[in-house]
Design a protein around this motif. Sequence first.
Motif, PDB file in Angstrom:
ATOM      1  N   LYS A  47     -21.716  89.397 -24.237  1.00  0.00           N
ATOM      2  CA  LYS A  47     -20.514  88.609 -24.476  1.00  0.00           C
ATOM      3  C   LYS A  47     -20.644  87.180 -23.954  1.00  0.00           C
ATOM      4  CE  LYS A  47     -18.180  91.960 -26.239  1.00  0.00           C
ATOM      5  NZ  LYS A  47     -18.035  92.046 -27.650  1.00  0.00           N
ATOM      6  N   LYS A  98     -19.984  89.796 -16.096  1.00  0.00           N
ATOM      7  CA  LYS A  98     -19.346  90.529 -17.198  1.00  0.00           C
ATOM      8  C   LYS A  98     -17.864  90.181 -17.260  1.00  0.00           C
ATOM      9  CE  LYS A  98     -22.520  94.333 -17.372  1.00  0.00           C
ATOM     10  NZ  LYS A  98     -22.691  95.746 -17.546  1.00  0.00           N
ATOM     11  N   LEU A  99     -17.423  89.844 -18.464  1.00  0.00           N
ATOM     12  CA  LEU A  99     -16.026  89.458 -18.643  1.00  0.00           C
ATOM     13  C   LEU A  99     -15.075  90.609 -18.357  1.00  0.00           C
ATOM     14  CD1 LEU A  99     -16.251  87.250 -21.853  1.00  0.00           C
ATOM     15  CD2 LEU A  99     -16.272  86.547 -19.467  1.00  0.00           C
ATOM     16  N   THR A 100     -15.511  91.834 -18.623  1.00  0.00           N
ATOM     17  CA  THR A 100     -14.639  92.981 -18.337  1.00  0.00           C
ATOM     18  C   THR A 100     -14.436  93.141 -16.834  1.00  0.00           C
ATOM     19  OG1 THR A 100     -16.566  94.425 -18.502  1.00  0.00           O
ATOM     20  CG2 THR A 100     -15.168  94.245 -20.445  1.00  0.00           C
ATOM     21  N   ALA A 103     -11.978  90.529 -15.832  1.00  0.00           N
ATOM     22  CA  ALA A 103     -10.650  90.939 -16.295  1.00  0.00           C
ATOM     23  C   ALA A 103     -10.065  91.997 -15.369  1.00  0.00           C
ATOM     24  CB  ALA A 103     -10.734  91.462 -17.722  1.00  0.00           C
ATOM     25  N   ASN A 110      -8.249  94.060 -20.825  1.00  0.00           N
ATOM     26  CA  ASN A 110      -9.545  93.897 -21.478  1.00  0.00           C
ATOM     27  C   ASN A 110     -10.061  92.478 -21.262  1.00  0.00           C
ATOM     28  OD1 ASN A 110      -8.130  92.305 -23.327  1.00  0.00           O
ATOM     29  ND2 ASN A 110      -7.903  93.986 -24.777  1.00  0.00           N
ATOM     30  N   HIS A 111     -11.189  92.154 -21.865  1.00  0.00           N
ATOM     31  CA  HIS A 111     -11.842  90.874 -21.625  1.00  0.00           C
ATOM     32  C   HIS A 111     -11.286  89.726 -22.461  1.00  0.00           C
ATOM     33  CE1 HIS A 111     -13.837  92.153 -25.293  1.00  0.00           C
ATOM     34  NE2 HIS A 111     -14.150  90.891 -25.480  1.00  0.00           N
ATOM     35  N   SER A 115     -12.002  85.633 -22.042  1.00  0.00           N
ATOM     36  CA  SER A 115     -12.858  84.874 -22.962  1.00  0.00           C
ATOM     37  C   SER A 115     -12.093  83.703 -23.576  1.00  0.00           C
ATOM     38  CB  SER A 115     -13.437  85.785 -24.038  1.00  0.00           C
ATOM     39  OG  SER A 115     -12.413  86.352 -24.807  1.00  0.00           O
TER      40      SER A 115
END
Length: 142
Positions: A47, A98-100, A103, A110-111, A115
């Motif tokens: 991502k 990691k965006l998750t 978050a 969620n991400h 983003s």
Amino acid sequence: MEQADAHGQLRGILDAVCSNRVEDDFSDRWSFAREDFERRLYRKRSKVKSRFVELTDTTPVAAPETEIDGQLVFADFLALLDPRGRQIVVLLNSGMTKLTDIADVLGYRNHSPVSKRLKRIREHAAGTSTTRSRERPQLPAS
């Protein structure tokens, strides 16, 4: 296949080989299995994409002052952001990639919001860097 696996040992060997693949297991021809393996190995669908930007108006210098300047620029950039954007940039700078995960720390489900906010931060950073480069006075040529 069923005759060869009459004792049940061949199926276990084939499953072990399929689940522990290496680059040499595939031919040079394209296949869905090879594509899946390469996506997993090289993380083709990650991502967060890293981008490298060439700054033409600066001189590369490796010195302790450069690190101090970088910290000052980082602090100035954080001052321009809103509190949520600042939290995201600090988490990214601390090593969370990691965006998750970001978050989860910020309390999102969620991400997606992370983003979207990162996109706005990048646009804001691109806008401030071009504005600053236009405002910088040109030195006379020697």
